[in-house]
Design a protein around this motif. Structure first.
Motif, short mmCIF file in Angstrom:
data_model
loop_
_atom_site.label_atom_id
_atom_site.label_comp_id
_atom_site.label_asym_id
_atom_site.label_seq_id
_atom_site.Cartn_x
_atom_site.Cartn_y
_atom_site.Cartn_z
N GLN A 31 26.47 70.27 23.00
CA GLN A 31 26.08 70.84 21.82
C GLN A 31 26.28 70.21 20.95
OE1 GLN A 31 29.85 72.87 20.56
NE2 GLN A 31 30.53 72.32 22.96
N TYR A 32 26.53 68.87 20.76
CA TYR A 32 26.42 68.23 19.85
C TYR A 32 25.70 66.99 19.54
CZ TYR A 32 27.97 63.54 16.94
OH TYR A 32 28.70 62.72 16.28
N GLN A 33 25.49 66.56 20.87
CA GLN A 33 23.99 65.65 21.47
C GLN A 33 22.76 66.47 21.34
OE1 GLN A 33 23.77 62.67 21.87
NE2 GLN A 33 26.36 62.13 21.61
N GLN A 34 21.93 65.45 20.82
CA GLN A 34 20.70 65.95 20.69
C GLN A 34 19.72 65.40 21.71
OE1 GLN A 34 20.21 65.26 16.90
NE2 GLN A 34 21.73 66.68 15.50
N GLY A 35 19.10 66.54 21.11
CA GLY A 35 17.48 65.88 23.27
C GLY A 35 17.67 65.59 24.24
N ILE A 36 18.83 65.89 24.73
CA ILE A 36 19.28 65.99 26.05
C ILE A 36 20.42 67.11 26.35
CG2 ILE A 36 21.52 65.13 25.23
CD1 ILE A 36 21.04 62.94 27.32
N ALA A 38 22.36 69.09 28.92
CA ALA A 38 23.15 69.55 29.91
C ALA A 38 23.43 68.85 31.06
CB ALA A 38 24.49 70.94 29.17
N THR A 39 22.58 69.50 32.06
CA THR A 39 22.07 68.83 33.66
C THR A 39 22.29 67.56 32.67
OG1 THR A 39 20.19 69.94 33.13
CG2 THR A 39 22.18 71.45 34.08
N ASP A 40 21.09 66.69 32.31
CA ASP A 40 20.94 65.41 31.95
C ASP A 40 22.11 64.73 32.55
OD1 ASP A 40 18.23 67.14 31.99
OD2 ASP A 40 18.19 66.16 30.22
N TYR A 41 23.48 65.00 32.22
CA TYR A 41 23.78 63.54 32.17
C TYR A 41 25.42 64.07 32.57
CZ TYR A 41 25.79 64.97 27.41
OH TYR A 41 25.86 65.77 26.60
N GLU A 42 26.15 63.24 33.56
CA GLU A 42 27.86 63.46 33.24
C GLU A 42 28.43 62.46 32.91
OE1 GLU A 42 28.61 62.79 38.12
OE2 GLU A 42 28.25 60.84 37.30
N VAL A 43 29.65 63.07 32.22
CA VAL A 43 31.07 61.74 31.89
C VAL A 43 31.86 61.62 33.12
CG1 VAL A 43 32.30 62.26 29.93
CG2 VAL A 43 29.97 62.98 29.69
N ILE A 44 31.99 60.42 33.12
CA ILE A 44 33.43 60.09 34.02
C ILE A 44 34.71 59.52 33.33
CG2 ILE A 44 33.91 59.43 35.71
CD1 ILE A 44 31.19 59.32 36.99
N VAL A 45 35.42 60.45 32.55
CA VAL A 45 36.65 59.99 32.23
C VAL A 45 37.87 59.30 33.30
CG1 VAL A 45 38.72 60.41 30.47
CG2 VAL A 45 36.66 60.78 29.85
N MET A 103 33.67 57.51 18.61
CA MET A 103 33.20 58.72 19.40
C MET A 103 31.23 58.31 18.84
SD MET A 103 34.81 60.16 16.23
CE MET A 103 34.38 61.75 15.89
N ALA A 104 30.81 58.97 19.27
CA ALA A 104 29.39 58.83 19.27
C ALA A 104 28.50 59.37 18.81
CB ALA A 104 28.58 59.51 21.28
N SER A 105 26.86 58.59 17.92
CA SER A 105 26.87 59.24 17.02
C SER A 105 25.55 61.21 17.57
CB SER A 105 25.71 58.47 16.79
OG SER A 105 24.16 57.90 17.43
N PRO A 106 24.94 61.58 17.22
CA PRO A 106 24.06 62.99 18.11
C PRO A 106 22.58 62.47 18.57
CG PRO A 106 24.56 63.38 15.38
CD PRO A 106 25.02 62.31 15.70
N GLY A 107 22.64 61.48 18.49
CA GLY A 107 21.55 61.21 20.04
C GLY A 107 21.26 59.56 19.80
#
Lengths: 590, 82
Positions: A31-36, A38-45, A103-107
């Motif tokens: 909802q925050y990251q632009q141009g990508i 949800a299924t394009d990436y995974e986050v592993i904490v 934190m990351a910037s939106p792009g």
């Protein structure tokens, strides 16, 4: 979430980050990251031993392809936890955010993905910033803390425009050798999976708390590997929240912590050499990013935000006059001299070559320092910068706050907000001079510019909230500027007339019963709790509906923000505070 | 106690390598900030020097001096080099 193999995996390391990790994960969410997608990436904490580890279900509403694992064998160094995360990553391109407080910037994610496509062995590096008025290891010794940072974040609506993170984060952390120099490390970086395997991940020999120099080591090893190419992503960044981090937030122990990290690195590698190979820089910078980002990179000469400026630099004489006036008030036209003088700071004697060579930069060695000075001046961060003092101009508020002040005055004029304009705490008068110029240009012949100041420096601290903040003339003589000098400045600029009025004296003695009637713009720059509170109590009721209250030190000085927050709360003031840049903030009276 | 000329040679080599400059450009009176050394580097140099010479050096000592000559004099005054 999806059977599709993600294109990107990002490992995020967390340790006791109950406050910071939710923001970080939001900033990585679709909802925050632009141009990508949800299924394009995974986050592993990978949680590295928190007493109350984060749980994936707490983040279910982010729509993020998220795994959270507790590392079974936590250690002070996150290196093994990172390598564990790398073993779980499914994507061909794998990133590491070594510190979950960033934190990351939106792009960012899309830019990293596209940057990686430019070279089969790309080492994708990103720029790091620290939220708040300066390097956190220094500002935390001056009171910068989580509550302060929360205030800054609340003032920029980052959830809807993450690029405003640049505005409250003037300190760029990993570009110590200049914007186009080698990075000292990359706090979030992506490598192709095969390269991670070739490198064996992070080196577990780095056992220092926080990993010591493991992150720099990883970057340098990657770059020294034949065939790799560094690709630095511009226009995006990662932003460090204060959280008691081993390196970033060591406070007064910082020197020792960094010394020990360097020692460990030297012991393991036998030398210290920043790898400075040829790099690529990846753009294009998105439109939203360019507005705030260019203020950092291009020293404020990029187009300002639409809502923050009405008059733009153009071919018309008015615009050019105001732009030139801003340049002169900020001494942007005299920065070469300032940089030459800076090279003398701390010197026990003036070398003869200073007069014949350095002052005119004959050897041509001051170009980098000059670029940095431009950036510092645009952001108004001179006073945060080591090896420099207040600017040699007429104001230290930087270009961004001057542009915003112009917007306040022109908007008040355009909308017919009644009243004068006033500044409390004027130093050499630059901001007031500028308001006067904007008023004069508009043809206004009614409104007065009020300057309230002791014209003898700040009062010594008298309130408990100001303890330890002695900015008085005895300690900071350069902050004490006489009324005569400020008047002379108005005369020098051809702006002195009967509608420039001075209220000399400490605010406690002058403001409550002053002649000032209605105000359209009230600018407070008194640094202290006492000065800010006294000015608000004496003057707030005189501000017209729709009028602007500008607080110069809201982000930069905790005690000033405390006065503002208490006053607003006591008076039930609800219009939100918006940050202008890293320190300036404003609201409009409803 | 360390020998001054050994330490001077090490500092010169270290700075030349770290900053990608010719060792000949690092003179005793070269100002650190003019050769590109910032405060982070100074602390890094302190750590490396501790490791290399197996000694303890207060990092602030590296921050309060602005040339190799001044640093060496300070190290001498603090009994680290002879």
């Amino acid at each position: 979430m999806s059977d599709k193999t993600p294109e990107l995996s990002l490992i995020v390391i967390s340790y006791e980050m109950a406050r910071e990790l939710p923001r970080t994960l939001y900033s990585l969410s679709p909802q925050y990251q632009q141009g990508i997608a949800a299924t394009d990436y995974e986050v592993i904490v990978i949680d590295n031993g928190s007493r109350h580890p984060p749980k994936a279900e707490d983040f279910a509403d982010l729509g993020l392809n998220l795994q959270i694992h507790s590392f079974p064998d936590p250690a002070p160094s996150p290196v093994r936890a990172i390598n564990h995360g790398l073993s779980l990553a499914a994507a061909p391109l794998v990133g590491v955010n070594i510190d979950g407080a960033r934190m990351a910037s939106p792009g960012l994610l899309d830019a990293c993905r596209r940057a990686a496509r430019t070279d089969p062995a790309a080492v994708v590096t990103t720029l790091s910033f620290q939220i708040g008025p300066g390097p956190q290891w220094i500002t935390m010794q001056q009171g910068y803390d989580a509550a302060w940072e929360d205030r800054l974040l609340a003032g920029i609506d980052w959830q809807n425009n993450g690029y405003r993170l640049f505005d409250i984060s003037p300190f760029a952390e990993n570009v110590v050798r200049g914007w186009f120099g080698p990075l000292s490390e990359s706090n979030l970086l992506f490598l192709p999976r095969g390269l991670w395997q070739d490198l064996g991940g992070y080196d577990p020999a780095f056992e220092s708390p926080g990993g010591g120099a493991a992150n720099a080591d990883l970057l340098w090893r990657a770059l020294e590997r034949p065939g790799t190419r560094q690709v630095t992503v511009l226009g995006e960044g990662v932003f460090h929240q204060i959280h008691g981090g081993t390196h970033t937030n060591a406070g007064s122990d910082s020197l020792e912590v960094n010394k020990r990290a360097a020692k460990e690195y030297y012991r393991l590698r036998g030398r210290i050499r920043v790898v400075d190979a040829e790099r690529s820089y990846f753009g294009p910078v998105s439109r939203a990013a360019s507005e705030t980002y260019h203020r950092q990179l291009a020293a404020g000469h990029a187009a300002a935000r639409e809502d923050a400026t009405v008059v733009r630099m153009g071919p018309d004489a008015t615009g050019r006059y105001l732009d030139l006036l801003k340049a002169v008030l900020l001494n942007e036209t005299g920065l070469e001299t300032e940089v030459a003088l800076d090279s003398l700071r701390g010197a026990k004697e003036v070398p003869p070559a200073f007069w014949t060579e350095t002052l005119y930069d004959v050897p041509g060695k001051l170009a980098l320092a000059l670029d940095e000075k431009r950036r510092i001046r645009a952001r108004g961060i001179d006073t945060l910068t080591a090896n420099a003092g207040p600017p040699l101009g007429y104001t230290m508020i930087g270009r961004q706050r001057l542009e915003h002040l112009q917007w306040c005055v022109t908007t008040a004029l355009a909308e017919g907000v009644a009243g004068d304009v006033m500044e409390c705490g004027v130093w050499r008068g630059g901001a007031s001079l500028f308001m006067k110029a904007v008023l004069d240009l508009s043809g206004d012949r009614e409104r007065t510019v009020w300057l309230a100041d002791s014209f003898a420096g700040l009062p010594p601290p008298s309130y408990p909230e100001d303890q330890g903040m002695d900015l008085s003339r005895e300690h900071f003589p350069s902050l004490a500027v006489s009324q005569q000098r400020v008047e002379r400045a108005f005369a020098d600029f051809g702006l002195l007339d009967a509608r420039v009025r001075f209220l000399p004296g400490f605010f406690a003695d002058t403001l409550a019963d002053c002649e000032v009637g209605q105000l359209a713009v009230l600018r407070l720059d008194g640094d202290l709790y006492s000065s800010t509170m006294q000015a608000l109590e004496a003057l707030y009721d005189r501000v017209s509906p729709g009028g602007f209250i500008v607080i110069d030190d809201y982000g930069g000085l905790g005690q000033c923000a405390q006065a503002v927050d208490r006053f607003r709360s006591a008076r039930g003031i609800t219009p939100p505070i918006t940050m202008i840049d890293w320190t300036g903030a404003y609201w409009r009276k409803s | 106690m360390l020998k001054a000329d050994v330490v001077r040679a090490w500092i010169t080599d270290f700075l030349a390598s770290l900053l990608h400059v010719d060792p000949a450009d690092i003179k005793g009176d070269s100002r650190f900030n003019n050769i590109g050394l910032d405060s982070v580097d100074a602390v890094v140099m302190a750590g490396a020097m501790e490791e290399h010479f197996n000694t303890e050096i207060d990092a602030t000592l590296f921050l309060r001096n602005s040339t190799v000559d001044e640093l060496l004099a300070d190290l001498q005054a603090n009994g680290i080099i002879g």
